[in-house]
Design a protein around this motif. Structure first.
Motif, PDB file in Angstrom:
ATOM      1  N   SER A 186       0.816  -1.215   0.000  1.00  0.00           N
ATOM      2  CA  SER A 186       0.000   0.000   0.000  1.00  0.00           C
ATOM      3  C   SER A 186       0.849   1.264   0.000  1.00  0.00           C
ATOM      4  N   GLU A 187       2.176   1.117   0.012  1.00  0.00           N
ATOM      5  CA  GLU A 187       3.017   2.313   0.108  1.00  0.00           C
ATOM      6  C   GLU A 187       3.114   3.053  -1.232  1.00  0.00           C
ATOM      7  N   PRO A 188       3.283   4.377  -1.160  1.00  0.00           N
ATOM      8  CA  PRO A 188       3.419   5.170  -2.385  1.00  0.00           C
ATOM      9  C   PRO A 188       4.627   4.734  -3.200  1.00  0.00           C
ATOM     10  N   LEU A 189       4.554   4.950  -4.514  1.00  0.00           N
ATOM     11  CA  LEU A 189       5.583   4.452  -5.425  1.00  0.00           C
ATOM     12  C   LEU A 189       6.505   5.586  -5.867  1.00  0.00           C
ATOM     13  N   SER A 190       7.768   5.253  -6.095  1.00  0.00           N
ATOM     14  CA  SER A 190       8.745   6.224  -6.592  1.00  0.00           C
ATOM     15  C   SER A 190       9.483   5.655  -7.786  1.00  0.00           C
ATOM     16  N   VAL A 191       9.462   6.393  -8.887  1.00  0.00           N
ATOM     17  CA  VAL A 191      10.163   5.942 -10.084  1.00  0.00           C
ATOM     18  C   VAL A 191      11.661   5.923  -9.848  1.00  0.00           C
ATOM     19  N   ASP A 192      12.188   6.989  -9.247  1.00  0.00           N
ATOM     20  CA  ASP A 192      13.631   7.049  -9.024  1.00  0.00           C
ATOM     21  C   ASP A 192      14.120   5.864  -8.192  1.00  0.00           C
TER      22      ASP A 192
ATOM     23  N   ARG B 294       0.623  -0.813  -6.325  1.00  0.00           N
ATOM     24  CA  ARG B 294       0.097  -0.277  -5.073  1.00  0.00           C
ATOM     25  C   ARG B 294      -1.324  -0.787  -4.852  1.00  0.00           C
ATOM     26  N   THR B 295      -1.697  -0.990  -3.586  1.00  0.00           N
ATOM     27  CA  THR B 295      -3.070  -1.367  -3.247  1.00  0.00           C
ATOM     28  C   THR B 295      -3.709  -0.277  -2.394  1.00  0.00           C
ATOM     29  N   GLY B 296      -5.029  -0.353  -2.293  1.00  0.00           N
ATOM     30  CA  GLY B 296      -5.773   0.626  -1.508  1.00  0.00           C
ATOM     31  C   GLY B 296      -6.436   1.646  -2.406  1.00  0.00           C
ATOM     32  N   LYS B 297      -7.039   2.654  -1.781  1.00  0.00           N
ATOM     33  CA  LYS B 297      -7.803   3.642  -2.534  1.00  0.00           C
ATOM     34  C   LYS B 297      -6.892   4.790  -2.959  1.00  0.00           C
ATOM     35  N   LEU B 298      -6.871   5.090  -4.246  1.00  0.00           N
ATOM     36  CA  LEU B 298      -5.963   6.096  -4.795  1.00  0.00           C
ATOM     37  C   LEU B 298      -6.741   7.223  -5.469  1.00  0.00           C
ATOM     38  N   ALA B 299      -6.291   8.442  -5.254  1.00  0.00           N
ATOM     39  CA  ALA B 299      -6.920   9.616  -5.859  1.00  0.00           C
ATOM     40  C   ALA B 299      -6.422   9.815  -7.288  1.00  0.00           C
ATOM     41  N   VAL B 300      -7.142  10.604  -8.041  1.00  0.00           N
ATOM     42  CA  VAL B 300      -6.733  10.964  -9.403  1.00  0.00           C
ATOM     43  C   VAL B 300      -5.307  11.522  -9.366  1.00  0.00           C
ATOM     44  N   GLY B 301      -4.468  11.033 -10.273  1.00  0.00           N
ATOM     45  CA  GLY B 301      -3.090  11.499 -10.361  1.00  0.00           C
ATOM     46  C   GLY B 301      -2.112  10.654  -9.570  1.00  0.00           C
ATOM     47  N   GLU B 302      -2.603   9.831  -8.644  1.00  0.00           N
ATOM     48  CA  GLU B 302      -1.679   8.964  -7.889  1.00  0.00           C
ATOM     49  C   GLU B 302      -1.226   7.797  -8.759  1.00  0.00           C
ATOM     50  N   THR B 303      -0.066   7.260  -8.416  1.00  0.00           N
ATOM     51  CA  THR B 303       0.538   6.181  -9.185  1.00  0.00           C
ATOM     52  C   THR B 303       0.112   4.820  -8.641  1.00  0.00           C
ATOM     53  N   SER B 304      -0.409   3.977  -9.524  1.00  0.00           N
ATOM     54  CA  SER B 304      -0.879   2.646  -9.118  1.00  0.00           C
ATOM     55  C   SER B 304       0.157   1.568  -9.400  1.00  0.00           C
TER      56      SER B 304
END
Lengths: 81, 160, 160, 81
Positions: free
Chosen positions: C29-35, C102-112
């Protein structure tokens, strides 16, 4: 008339010059400017076949005429990325 | 003599009506961040961002590479990247495109260039990112010098 | 009832001798980072990293989307991503591949989801990233629920 | 024998159950397990044509036999990305 000349990468190292001012005849083309430059820096001569030309930051053909105060650049084959 | 960037104002493209509010074209010596460029190109209407990250490889043609040095005609490079970006936006219906190239001497593993494109659909994003990279390599005035253990050479420029 | 991840140990692939030291397959469920993922896959032998970044789009089939919720069979999803990764490494000669959802509820613009692949050459990197994404969408047990102004629906699962 | 059953997404919501234990006959197949589940949760019946099956985290066909203690999962069509 006076124009500004820029050299990059191997051209810059070969001429020992990154920028300078050249005096050319009114009506001179980019090809004429290159020839004037090569006369001053003969070691540039072997690059005559591969140099690309730009006037004021835009690619231009050798026959294009330059104007007083133009920024003329001679570009080796690009290799970015 | 050290490499220098010759700056000039980036050219605008008044002949075309393209929205560049989510686009960026930049040449500088600062380190690059993928997440930063993704944030630039992303709009609420996008489902896909594809990025290309070019990095310094430790070998070339069988020789050990110690470092790369990039030199650019900065203003023209940004202007040429903008031309490419506009063409990609129009051809692929992108919402945004960012192209950033780093200059100066870079160690193995460092990032030299990033291209990020955003699109509602993934196929367009992949195609546009790949095409933009090919065009960058063909037309954007940036030059690469390779440093080997026994010397250095400008790539593709014949004898120095 | 809230979405839950059912964890199990990620399966290893003893039948193949593939180096996964620069690869990662993760569902959380943690946010994702491309770098961060670029750093995982990059080796000194690479000149190219291509990434796909999937984000929450504000519309689908003409309807306004407010948010997406992702649910996964966590352990199996990671295992299926590893199968895909191994296949991509073998087919395209990649040095590394990272797939994180990523799992859980994500807002528009968030990375899945992010997929990052590293390769000595760019063509292989683009092809592998695109193929890995297609395979992920076809086989990895993750499900997406769309939240509209007037209701919610699991995508592609018929009447709930 | 007892097996563990996992349900996800619309299946989970339809059955009101994310995991549970089912008692099935020795030699039962995945198809038998699904039929047992549908008997307990008839609202799952319309999904019989689209459900995918997994045993212990690996896709498996309906004819595959389950063993005591297996973790069996029934998966709606996936939609990640």
């Amino acid at each position: 008339m006076k124009i500004k000349v820029l050299l990059f990468a191997s051209f810059r190292e070969t001429a020992g010059l990154s920028q300078g001012t050249l005096e050319v005849e009114p009506g001179a083309t980019l090809g004429d400017v290159w020839a004037t430059l090569v006369a001053e820096h003969p070691r540039l001569a072997p690059h005559s076949g591969t140099a690309a030309y730009a006037i004021n930051g835009t690619y231009a053909r050798p026959a294009e005429r330059v104007s007083e105060g133009d920024e003329v650049a001679f570009l080796p084959p690009v290799s970015g990325g | 003599m050290t490499a220098t960037n010759h700056q000039q104002a980036s050219q605008s493209s008044p002949e075309r009506d393209v929205d560049l509010s989510h686009s960026l074209f930049k040449v500088s010596s600062e380190p690059l961040s993928v997440d930063s460029l993704v944030a630039v190109v992303l709009t609420g209407g996008d489902g896909a961002v594809v990025t290309f990250v070019g990095t310094v490889r430790d070998n070339h043609m069988g020789r050990v590479v110690l470092a790369l040095e990039y030199e650019a005609y900065g203003g023209m490079a940004e202007s040429e990247m903008e031309h490419i970006g506009i063409e990609m936006i129009e051809r692929h219906g992108l919402h945004g495109i960012a192209m950033q190239h780093r200059t100066g001497k870079l160690a193995v593993g460092e990032t030299s260039v990033i291209i990020a494109v955003s699109s509602p659909h993934r196929q367009a994003a992949f195609a546009a990112c790949s095409e933009a990279l090919d065009m960058l390599k063909a037309t954007v005035p940036v030059w690469k010098k390779e440093y080997f253990e026994d010397g250095e050479v400008w790539v593709g420029q014949g004898a120095g």
